[in-house]
Design a protein around this motif. Structure first.
Motif, PDB file in Angstrom:
ATOM      1  N   TYR A  59       0.865  -1.173   0.000  1.00  9.48           N
ATOM      2  CA  TYR A  59       0.000   0.000   0.000  1.00  9.48           C
ATOM      3  C   TYR A  59       0.902   1.223   0.000  1.00  9.48           C
ATOM      4  O   TYR A  59       1.635   1.445   0.969  1.00  9.48           O
ATOM      5  CB  TYR A  59      -0.925   0.031   1.224  1.00  9.48           C
ATOM      6  N   GLY A  60       0.878   1.973  -1.075  1.00 11.43           N
ATOM      7  CA  GLY A  60       1.717   3.162  -1.181  1.00 11.43           C
ATOM      8  C   GLY A  60       3.182   2.788  -1.148  1.00 11.43           C
ATOM      9  O   GLY A  60       3.656   1.998  -1.963  1.00 11.43           O
ATOM     10  N   THR A  61       3.901   3.318  -0.185  1.00 12.49           N
ATOM     11  CA  THR A  61       5.344   3.086  -0.086  1.00 12.49           C
ATOM     12  C   THR A  61       5.699   2.081   1.000  1.00 12.49           C
ATOM     13  O   THR A  61       6.822   2.071   1.497  1.00 12.49           O
ATOM     14  CB  THR A  61       6.074   4.414   0.197  1.00 12.49           C
ATOM     15  N   THR A  62       4.745   1.230   1.342  1.00 11.57           N
ATOM     16  CA  THR A  62       4.981   0.246   2.399  1.00 11.57           C
ATOM     17  C   THR A  62       4.411  -1.107   2.006  1.00 11.57           C
ATOM     18  O   THR A  62       3.326  -1.195   1.439  1.00 11.57           O
ATOM     19  CB  THR A  62       4.349   0.704   3.723  1.00 11.57           C
ATOM     20  N   ILE A  63       5.152  -2.163   2.308  1.00 13.88           N
ATOM     21  CA  ILE A  63       4.706  -3.540   2.114  1.00 13.88           C
ATOM     22  C   ILE A  63       4.411  -4.087   3.508  1.00 13.88           C
ATOM     23  O   ILE A  63       5.254  -3.997   4.410  1.00 13.88           O
ATOM     24  CB  ILE A  63       5.797  -4.392   1.434  1.00 13.88           C
TER      25      ILE A  63
END
Length: 163
Positions: A59-63
């Motif tokens: 999600y966005g810049t995070t896993i």
């Protein structure tokens, strides 16, 4: 066919996820890039997640590593969570009220959309108590309350009574 280097990298990424619950682009740019740029690596990591009864989602810049609902190994069982959140003689009503409070808190802080989903930085205690009261009162006063409770499985009347 996967090569041994891809398998080792996927194992390292999955281990990092298990240890840290997430991979952020800022904190772990190499793992983030390797996961996002290689379909093979992504498939291997997700496959490992399936074996551990978790989902691996970006999600966005995070896993994130997200335990499935019935995952007691990387998550909590209802009884374990109830024991941590409530008093020793707590009932299910106490447990469900605590869940409602937690979800309300999350919605208050993270209800926006876009790059940064955070919607506020602080909340006064009294304001938060009023928000919970208002939301519970709204729920129990709805005309279609029985249908909502049946569809969602949430007994708003019981939670409101406990509140």
């Amino acid at each position: 066919m996967y090569n041994i280097d891809d398998i080792k990298l996927a194992n390292n990424i999955f281990y990092y996820l298990v240890s840290n619950k997430e991979i952020n682009e800022e904190d772990s740019p190499e793992y983030f890039r390797d996961y996002c740029e290689s379909q093979e690596i992504m498939n291997l990591v997700k496959s490992q997640g399936e074996a551990f009864n978790v989902k691996v989602e970006k999600y966005g810049t995070t896993i994130y590593l997200i335990p499935n609902e019935d995952n007691n190994f990387l998550g909590f069982s209802k009884n374990e969570l109830k024991k941590e959140l409530c008093k020793s003689n707590a009932t299910d009503k106490d447990y469900y009220l605590s869940q409602f409070v937690i979800l309300t808190l999350l919605v208050e802080f993270y209800s926006s959309q876009g790059r940064d989903s955070k919607s506020r930085d602080s909340l006064r205690g009294g304001e938060f108590l009023n928000i919970i009261s208002d939301r519970l009162k709204e729920a129990v006063e709805r005309e279609d309350l029985e249908k909502i409770q049946a569809d969602s499985g949430i007994a708003y009347e019981n939670i409101y009574e406990k509140w």
